[in-house]
Every structure is written in C-alpha cells, then in structure tokens.
Design an enzyme around this catalytic site. Sequence first.
Site, short mmCIF file in Angstrom:
data_model
loop_
_atom_site.label_atom_id
_atom_site.label_comp_id
_atom_site.label_asym_id
_atom_site.label_seq_id
_atom_site.Cartn_x
_atom_site.Cartn_y
_atom_site.Cartn_z
N LYS A 14 26.38 51.91 -9.26
CA LYS A 14 25.87 50.85 -10.16
C LYS A 14 24.45 51.21 -10.64
O LYS A 14 24.17 51.15 -11.83
CB LYS A 14 25.85 49.49 -9.44
CG LYS A 14 27.22 49.02 -8.98
CD LYS A 14 27.16 47.63 -8.35
CE LYS A 14 26.39 47.55 -7.04
NZ LYS A 14 26.99 48.28 -5.91
N ARG A 89 28.15 38.48 -7.32
CA ARG A 89 28.90 39.02 -6.18
C ARG A 89 29.83 38.00 -5.56
O ARG A 89 30.54 38.32 -4.61
CB ARG A 89 27.91 39.47 -5.09
CG ARG A 89 27.31 40.82 -5.31
CD ARG A 89 26.18 41.00 -4.33
NE ARG A 89 26.28 42.23 -3.63
CZ ARG A 89 25.56 43.33 -3.91
NH1 ARG A 89 24.72 43.32 -4.90
NH2 ARG A 89 25.69 44.40 -3.20
N ARG A 128 22.19 59.43 0.93
CA ARG A 128 21.00 58.71 0.43
C ARG A 128 20.10 58.30 1.60
O ARG A 128 18.88 58.28 1.47
CB ARG A 128 21.42 57.47 -0.38
CG ARG A 128 20.24 56.84 -1.10
CD ARG A 128 20.66 55.70 -2.00
NE ARG A 128 21.21 54.61 -1.24
CZ ARG A 128 21.80 53.54 -1.78
NH1 ARG A 128 21.91 53.45 -3.09
NH2 ARG A 128 22.26 52.58 -1.03
N ARG A 134 16.80 54.01 3.00
CA ARG A 134 16.98 52.58 2.75
C ARG A 134 17.47 51.91 4.04
O ARG A 134 18.38 52.42 4.69
CB ARG A 134 17.99 52.37 1.61
CG ARG A 134 17.58 51.27 0.66
CD ARG A 134 18.50 51.21 -0.53
NE ARG A 134 19.62 50.30 -0.30
CZ ARG A 134 20.48 49.92 -1.23
NH1 ARG A 134 20.34 50.36 -2.47
NH2 ARG A 134 21.47 49.10 -0.95
N ARG A 145 28.71 46.18 4.86
CA ARG A 145 28.60 45.98 3.40
C ARG A 145 29.96 46.20 2.73
O ARG A 145 30.32 45.47 1.81
CB ARG A 145 27.55 46.94 2.81
CG ARG A 145 26.13 46.49 3.13
CD ARG A 145 25.14 47.64 3.07
NE ARG A 145 24.98 48.23 1.76
CZ ARG A 145 24.50 49.46 1.54
NH1 ARG A 145 24.14 50.22 2.55
NH2 ARG A 145 24.37 49.91 0.32
P1 AP5 Z 1 23.97 54.15 -6.41
O1 AP5 Z 1 23.87 54.37 -7.88
O2 AP5 Z 1 22.72 53.84 -5.69
O3 AP5 Z 1 25.12 53.09 -6.09
P2 AP5 Z 1 25.05 51.52 -6.05
O4 AP5 Z 1 26.40 51.05 -6.46
O5 AP5 Z 1 23.86 51.04 -6.82
O6 AP5 Z 1 24.87 51.34 -4.49
P3 AP5 Z 1 23.99 50.32 -3.68
O7 AP5 Z 1 23.93 50.84 -2.28
O8 AP5 Z 1 22.70 50.04 -4.37
O9 AP5 Z 1 24.92 49.06 -3.75
P4 AP5 Z 1 24.88 47.76 -2.92
O10 AP5 Z 1 25.74 46.86 -3.71
O11 AP5 Z 1 25.25 47.98 -1.51
O12 AP5 Z 1 23.33 47.42 -2.85
P5 AP5 Z 1 22.39 46.41 -3.65
O13 AP5 Z 1 21.05 47.03 -3.71
O14 AP5 Z 1 23.01 45.94 -4.88
O15 AP5 Z 1 24.66 55.45 -5.81
C1 AP5 Z 1 24.68 55.64 -4.41
C2 AP5 Z 1 24.22 57.04 -4.07
O16 AP5 Z 1 25.20 57.96 -4.49
C3 AP5 Z 1 22.92 57.46 -4.76
O17 AP5 Z 1 22.12 58.14 -3.83
C4 AP5 Z 1 23.42 58.38 -5.88
O18 AP5 Z 1 22.46 59.32 -6.22
C5 AP5 Z 1 24.61 59.03 -5.19
N1 AP5 Z 1 25.62 59.67 -6.02
C6 AP5 Z 1 26.13 60.89 -5.73
N2 AP5 Z 1 27.04 61.24 -6.63
C7 AP5 Z 1 27.15 60.21 -7.49
C8 AP5 Z 1 27.95 60.00 -8.63
N3 AP5 Z 1 28.80 60.92 -9.04
N4 AP5 Z 1 27.85 58.83 -9.29
C9 AP5 Z 1 26.96 57.91 -8.85
N5 AP5 Z 1 26.16 58.05 -7.79
C10 AP5 Z 1 26.25 59.20 -7.09
O19 AP5 Z 1 22.34 45.17 -2.60
C11 AP5 Z 1 21.74 45.34 -1.34
C12 AP5 Z 1 21.81 44.04 -0.56
O20 AP5 Z 1 21.05 43.03 -1.25
C13 AP5 Z 1 23.20 43.41 -0.39
O21 AP5 Z 1 23.87 43.95 0.72
C14 AP5 Z 1 22.83 41.92 -0.19
O22 AP5 Z 1 22.36 41.70 1.12
C15 AP5 Z 1 21.66 41.75 -1.15
N6 AP5 Z 1 22.09 41.32 -2.50
C16 AP5 Z 1 21.94 42.01 -3.67
N7 AP5 Z 1 22.47 41.34 -4.70
C17 AP5 Z 1 22.97 40.19 -4.18
C18 AP5 Z 1 23.67 39.09 -4.75
N8 AP5 Z 1 23.97 39.03 -6.05
N9 AP5 Z 1 24.05 38.08 -3.90
C19 AP5 Z 1 23.76 38.11 -2.59
N10 AP5 Z 1 23.12 39.13 -2.00
C20 AP5 Z 1 22.72 40.17 -2.78
MG MG Z 2 22.12 49.96 -6.31
#
Ligand code: AP5
Ligand code: MG
Length: 189
Positions: A14, A89, A128, A134, A145
């Site tokens: 994402k 979400r 990562r 992180r 997660r």
């Molecule tokens: P990356 O692009 O970072 O993936 P992502 O989908 O953004 O993964 P996240 O870990 O950020 O998702 P998440 O939903 O768990 O966390 P969020 O911060 O939203 O890619 C991942 C890795 O892969 C990178 O290192 C990238 O470089 C690598 N990669 C390698 N090859 C790749 C390729 N081909 N394509 C893409 N990437 C590649 O949420 C964190 C926490 O916050 C949640 O658990 C929750 O507690 C809270 N939270 C956030 N939003 C809400 C909400 N709306 N409601 C309630 N709680 C929330």
């Molecule tokens: Mg992210």
Amino acid sequence: MKNIIIFGAPGSGKGTYSDEIVKRYNMGHISTGDVLRAEIKGNTELGKIAKGYIDNGQLIPDELMIDILAKTYDSMPAGQGVIFDGFPRTIPQAEALKKMLAERKHEMGLMIELIVDEETLLARLLNRAKEQGRADDNEVTIKKRFEVYHNQTAPLAEWFEKEGIRNTFTWKGSKDVMLGEIFAFLDKQ
Ligand code: AP5
Ligand code: MG
C-alpha cells in the site's frame, strides 16, 4: 485524479505503490499508519493510546480513527485527489468515509485492492524489520496483523464491490509488472 483507496494486507505494498502513484499523478497521500506512528514519535496523548494497539497488531477504535482521518483530510490541499492508505479497515470506517466525503461533495473515487500470497507478505515484512525496525514488524505481531486483516478488514472488499469501485490487482512476482498494471488502469481514469 479521483480519490483512491488502496487496500490490502500488511506488506501488500500500500505504501510502496502509493508513493509511485503520488509522484505520477501529483496527489495527496494519507497513510493512517504513518499518522499514528508520527503521534507515537511525538509522545502525544493520541500516540500513547495508539501505541498499545499497534504494538499488539490490533486496530485503533473506529471513533478515534474516523476523527483523525477527517482532520487529516481537511488539512490536505484541495482539488488534487487523495490516496487513502490503510483506511478504511472496517465497515463503520468505510461508511464514515463515504459520509464524510459526501458532506464535502467529494467522491470516494476508486478502490485498488492488492492481492499478495502470505508467504511473500511475511518475507517482505521480516526484511523491512531488518532495514527499518518498525515496532510491529516482528513475527508474533505480524501474525496478529494478518489475523486482524482476515477477520476485520478483508470482508470489506465486498462492501467496495457493492459500491461498484473495487479493482483488484494480483501479485505475479514482479513489482514492475504490478505497477505497470496499476498505472495502465489509472491512466484510463
Ligand atoms: P509496504 O508498501 O510498506 O506495504 P504496506 O501494505 O504499506 O504494509 P504495512 O505494513 O504498512 O501495512 P499495515 O496495514 O500492516 O500497516 P499500517 O501502517 O497501515 O511494503 C512492505 C515492504 O515490502 C516494504 O519494505 C517494501 O519495500 C517491500 N516490498 C518488497 N517488494 C515489494 C513489492 N514488489 N511491492 C511492494 N512492496 C514491496 O498500520 C499499522 C497499524 O496502525 C495497524 O496494525 C493498526 O494498529 C493501526 N491502524 C492504521 N490504520 C488504521 C485504521 N484505519 N483503523 C484502525 N487502526 C489502524
Ligand atoms: Mg504502509
């Protein structure tokens, strides 16, 4: 560009694809995870609350999250289109987003769903962890997660289907191919 909701499991890309879309179409970007991590870093009241949930791989309560999202959205430059990364979400968050945008006479736009197999997701997040450290990128929290995603978030894809804005992209082993498919789709919008 229209607003875009980027949707997928932890590690599905994402944030990565949002950065590329922002560059190509000059859009705003709201990552609710990044917003919360900034609050934690700043040791704010919100950050203290959020930390307990994030470290356990759980979702922040909807009411709190909806409020943060609306404030962040209103602080973005108008008229550019915004990518929502990590929001909504849950069904209540999705309903709240729709209402919030309708109140402002804006549209939800498009939903982009990223489908990636779990083995790849786990490998990316563990990698990562080594690079960025992180707090929620450890194997125990990653598994939680994934579970929260399957139980609370994945069912939302059907909600977008009913809204008629769901567009699914499936990982086939190449980032360039995935990005090419997403750009080809967005160029037509
Ligand atoms: P990356 O692009 O970072 O993936 P992502 O989908 O953004 O993964 P996240 O870990 O950020 O998702 P998440 O939903 O768990 O966390 P969020 O911060 O939203 O890619 C991942 C890795 O892969 C990178 O290192 C990238 O470089 C690598 N990669 C390698 N090859 C790749 C390729 N081909 N394509 C893409 N990437 C590649 O949420 C964190 C926490 O916050 C949640 O658990 C929750 O507690 C809270 N939270 C956030 N939003 C809400 C909400 N709306 N409601 C309630 N709680 C929330
Ligand atoms: Mg992210």
